[in-house]
Write a protein that holds these residues in place. Sequence first.
Motif, PDB file in Angstrom:
ATOM      1  N   CYS A   3       0.821  -1.219   0.000  1.00 19.06           N
ATOM      2  CA  CYS A   3       0.000   0.000   0.000  1.00 19.06           C
ATOM      3  C   CYS A   3       0.850   1.262   0.000  1.00 19.06           C
ATOM      4  CB  CYS A   3      -0.928   0.018   1.215  1.00 19.06           C
ATOM      5  SG  CYS A   3      -2.239  -1.201   1.079  1.00 19.06           S
ATOM      6  N   ILE A   4       1.952   1.234   0.674  1.00 17.69           N
ATOM      7  CA  ILE A   4       2.789   2.422   0.757  1.00 17.69           C
ATOM      8  C   ILE A   4       3.286   2.807  -0.629  1.00 17.69           C
ATOM      9  CG2 ILE A   4       4.955   3.353   1.662  1.00 17.69           C
ATOM     10  CD1 ILE A   4       4.436   1.573   4.132  1.00 17.69           C
ATOM     11  N   THR A   5       3.644   1.863  -1.409  1.00 17.53           N
ATOM     12  CA  THR A   5       4.144   2.140  -2.751  1.00 17.53           C
ATOM     13  C   THR A   5       3.025   2.659  -3.652  1.00 17.53           C
ATOM     14  OG1 THR A   5       5.544   0.205  -2.449  1.00 17.53           O
ATOM     15  CG2 THR A   5       5.562   1.235  -4.596  1.00 17.53           C
ATOM     16  N   ILE A   6       1.828   2.111  -3.517  1.00 17.64           N
ATOM     17  CA  ILE A   6       0.709   2.508  -4.371  1.00 17.64           C
ATOM     18  C   ILE A   6       0.335   3.969  -4.138  1.00 17.64           C
ATOM     19  CG2 ILE A   6      -1.742   2.150  -4.838  1.00 17.64           C
ATOM     20  CD1 ILE A   6      -1.267  -0.808  -4.254  1.00 17.64           C
ATOM     21  N   PHE A   7       0.314   4.439  -2.887  1.00 15.22           N
ATOM     22  CA  PHE A   7      -0.146   5.781  -2.572  1.00 15.22           C
ATOM     23  C   PHE A   7       0.977   6.774  -2.324  1.00 15.22           C
ATOM     24  CE2 PHE A   7      -3.750   3.056  -1.405  1.00 15.22           C
ATOM     25  CZ  PHE A   7      -4.681   3.598  -2.265  1.00 15.22           C
ATOM     26  N   ALA A   8       2.189   6.388  -2.511  1.00 17.12           N
ATOM     27  CA  ALA A   8       3.303   7.313  -2.319  1.00 17.12           C
ATOM     28  C   ALA A   8       3.220   8.417  -3.368  1.00 17.12           C
ATOM     29  CB  ALA A   8       4.629   6.570  -2.442  1.00 17.12           C
ATOM     30  N   PRO A   9       3.512   9.666  -2.980  1.00 19.79           N
ATOM     31  CA  PRO A   9       3.405  10.784  -3.915  1.00 19.79           C
ATOM     32  C   PRO A   9       4.213  10.593  -5.188  1.00 19.79           C
ATOM     33  CG  PRO A   9       3.721  11.605  -1.695  1.00 19.79           C
ATOM     34  CD  PRO A   9       3.853  10.108  -1.643  1.00 19.79           C
ATOM     35  N   SER A  10       5.305   9.889  -5.112  1.00 12.06           N
ATOM     36  CA  SER A  10       6.126   9.717  -6.305  1.00 12.06           C
ATOM     37  C   SER A  10       5.418   8.885  -7.370  1.00 12.06           C
ATOM     38  CB  SER A  10       7.462   9.067  -5.939  1.00 12.06           C
ATOM     39  OG  SER A  10       7.227   7.793  -5.381  1.00 12.06           O
ATOM     40  N   THR A  11       4.421   8.090  -6.975  1.00  8.88           N
ATOM     41  CA  THR A  11       3.714   7.277  -7.957  1.00  8.88           C
ATOM     42  C   THR A  11       2.470   7.963  -8.499  1.00  8.88           C
ATOM     43  OG1 THR A  11       2.407   6.137  -6.300  1.00  8.88           O
ATOM     44  CG2 THR A  11       4.523   5.130  -6.925  1.00  8.88           C
ATOM     45  N   LEU A  12       2.008   9.044  -7.823  1.00  9.28           N
ATOM     46  CA  LEU A  12       0.855   9.792  -8.324  1.00  9.28           C
ATOM     47  C   LEU A  12       1.329  10.813  -9.351  1.00  9.28           C
ATOM     48  CD1 LEU A  12      -1.114  10.582  -5.066  1.00  9.28           C
ATOM     49  CD2 LEU A  12      -1.759   8.986  -6.842  1.00  9.28           C
ATOM     50  N   GLU A  13       0.572  10.978 -10.371  1.00  9.51           N
ATOM     51  CA  GLU A  13       0.899  12.002 -11.355  1.00  9.51           C
ATOM     52  C   GLU A  13       0.616  13.366 -10.739  1.00  9.51           C
ATOM     53  OE1 GLU A  13      -0.892  11.476 -15.165  1.00  9.51           O
ATOM     54  OE2 GLU A  13      -0.828   9.289 -14.959  1.00  9.51           O
ATOM     55  N   SER A  14       1.404  14.352 -11.081  1.00  7.14           N
ATOM     56  CA  SER A  14       1.224  15.684 -10.501  1.00  7.14           C
ATOM     57  C   SER A  14      -0.149  16.264 -10.847  1.00  7.14           C
ATOM     58  CB  SER A  14       2.326  16.632 -10.962  1.00  7.14           C
ATOM     59  OG  SER A  14       2.242  16.836 -12.355  1.00  7.14           O
ATOM     60  N   GLY A  15      -0.713  15.873 -11.978  1.00  5.02           N
ATOM     61  CA  GLY A  15      -2.046  16.332 -12.354  1.00  5.02           C
ATOM     62  C   GLY A  15      -3.109  15.876 -11.373  1.00  5.02           C
ATOM     63  N   HIS A  16      -2.980  14.652 -10.860  1.00  6.15           N
ATOM     64  CA  HIS A  16      -3.936  14.135  -9.867  1.00  6.15           C
ATOM     65  C   HIS A  16      -3.840  14.925  -8.574  1.00  6.15           C
ATOM     66  CE1 HIS A  16      -5.249  10.817 -12.298  1.00  6.15           C
ATOM     67  NE2 HIS A  16      -4.006  10.358 -12.446  1.00  6.15           N
ATOM     68  N   ILE A  17      -2.654  15.251  -8.149  1.00  3.94           N
ATOM     69  CA  ILE A  17      -2.469  16.015  -6.918  1.00  3.94           C
ATOM     70  C   ILE A  17      -3.086  17.400  -7.083  1.00  3.94           C
ATOM     71  CG2 ILE A  17      -0.754  17.095  -5.411  1.00  3.94           C
ATOM     72  CD1 ILE A  17       1.044  14.653  -5.970  1.00  3.94           C
ATOM     73  N   LYS A  18      -2.865  18.025  -8.231  1.00  2.00           N
ATOM     74  CA  LYS A  18      -3.431  19.350  -8.472  1.00  2.00           C
ATOM     75  C   LYS A  18      -4.957  19.307  -8.480  1.00  2.00           C
ATOM     76  CE  LYS A  18       0.489  21.180 -11.035  1.00  2.00           C
ATOM     77  NZ  LYS A  18       0.974  21.622 -12.345  1.00  2.00           N
ATOM     78  N   LYS A  19      -5.534  18.268  -9.070  1.00  2.00           N
ATOM     79  CA  LYS A  19      -6.992  18.135  -9.096  1.00  2.00           C
ATOM     80  C   LYS A  19      -7.550  17.932  -7.694  1.00  2.00           C
ATOM     81  CE  LYS A  19      -7.501  16.364 -13.786  1.00  2.00           C
ATOM     82  NZ  LYS A  19      -7.856  15.215 -14.606  1.00  2.00           N
ATOM     83  N   LEU A  20      -6.872  17.101  -6.893  1.00  2.00           N
ATOM     84  CA  LEU A  20      -7.318  16.878  -5.514  1.00  2.00           C
ATOM     85  C   LEU A  20      -7.239  18.169  -4.712  1.00  2.00           C
ATOM     86  CD1 LEU A  20      -5.666  13.414  -4.738  1.00  2.00           C
ATOM     87  CD2 LEU A  20      -8.115  13.914  -4.870  1.00  2.00           C
ATOM     88  N   ALA A  21      -6.142  18.906  -4.863  1.00  2.00           N
ATOM     89  CA  ALA A  21      -5.968  20.159  -4.132  1.00  2.00           C
ATOM     90  C   ALA A  21      -7.016  21.185  -4.557  1.00  2.00           C
ATOM     91  CB  ALA A  21      -4.558  20.709  -4.354  1.00  2.00           C
ATOM     92  N   ALA A  22      -7.283  21.277  -5.850  1.00  2.00           N
ATOM     93  CA  ALA A  22      -8.283  22.224  -6.341  1.00  2.00           C
ATOM     94  C   ALA A  22      -9.668  21.864  -5.817  1.00  2.00           C
ATOM     95  CB  ALA A  22      -8.281  22.251  -7.870  1.00  2.00           C
ATOM     96  N   GLY A  23     -10.006  20.583  -5.814  1.00  2.00           N
ATOM     97  CA  GLY A  23     -11.299  20.138  -5.299  1.00  2.00           C
ATOM     98  C   GLY A  23     -11.456  20.445  -3.825  1.00  2.00           C
TER      99      GLY A  23
END
Length: 143
Positions: A3-23
């Motif tokens: 689980c740690i590898t799946i949700f680690a920030p390095s594996t998320l695309e920066s676009g997903h992080i921006k969308k989550l933050a905007a939401g």
Amino acid sequence: MNCITIFAPSTLESGHIKKLAAGLLIVILRLSPLFFPFAVAAQQDDGERLFRQRCATCHSVDPGQNKMAPNLHGIIGRAAGSLEGASYSGAMRSSRMTWDRQSLDSFLAAPSQVVRGTRMTAGVPTAAQRAAIIRYLESQSPD
């Protein structure tokens, strides 16, 4: 894979992080009046401030005080061009409009397009500013 590898920030695309933050930001902003009621009061004060900045040179909200343009105290529900003692253009007197939220919004957006021949030349192009000014004018009704 753990689980740690799946949700680690390095594996998320920066676009997903921006969308989550905007939401999250949108949710916080929409809920802010519930937690910060002073923000609602500030919006009401904003209408008065905008009125003073954009309208008060020509208009007053003090009952019976006309300036170079008509007094706007109790304007909601009033027939355009009908205030006793105020100076109106012939176009405004014959416009057959009654002031309400919608007519004020349209007029403030583009006065000379709504009433051709009006003496009012300055509009308020921003919808949020028009809404704040209209709320302020509604609060100045004689009721």
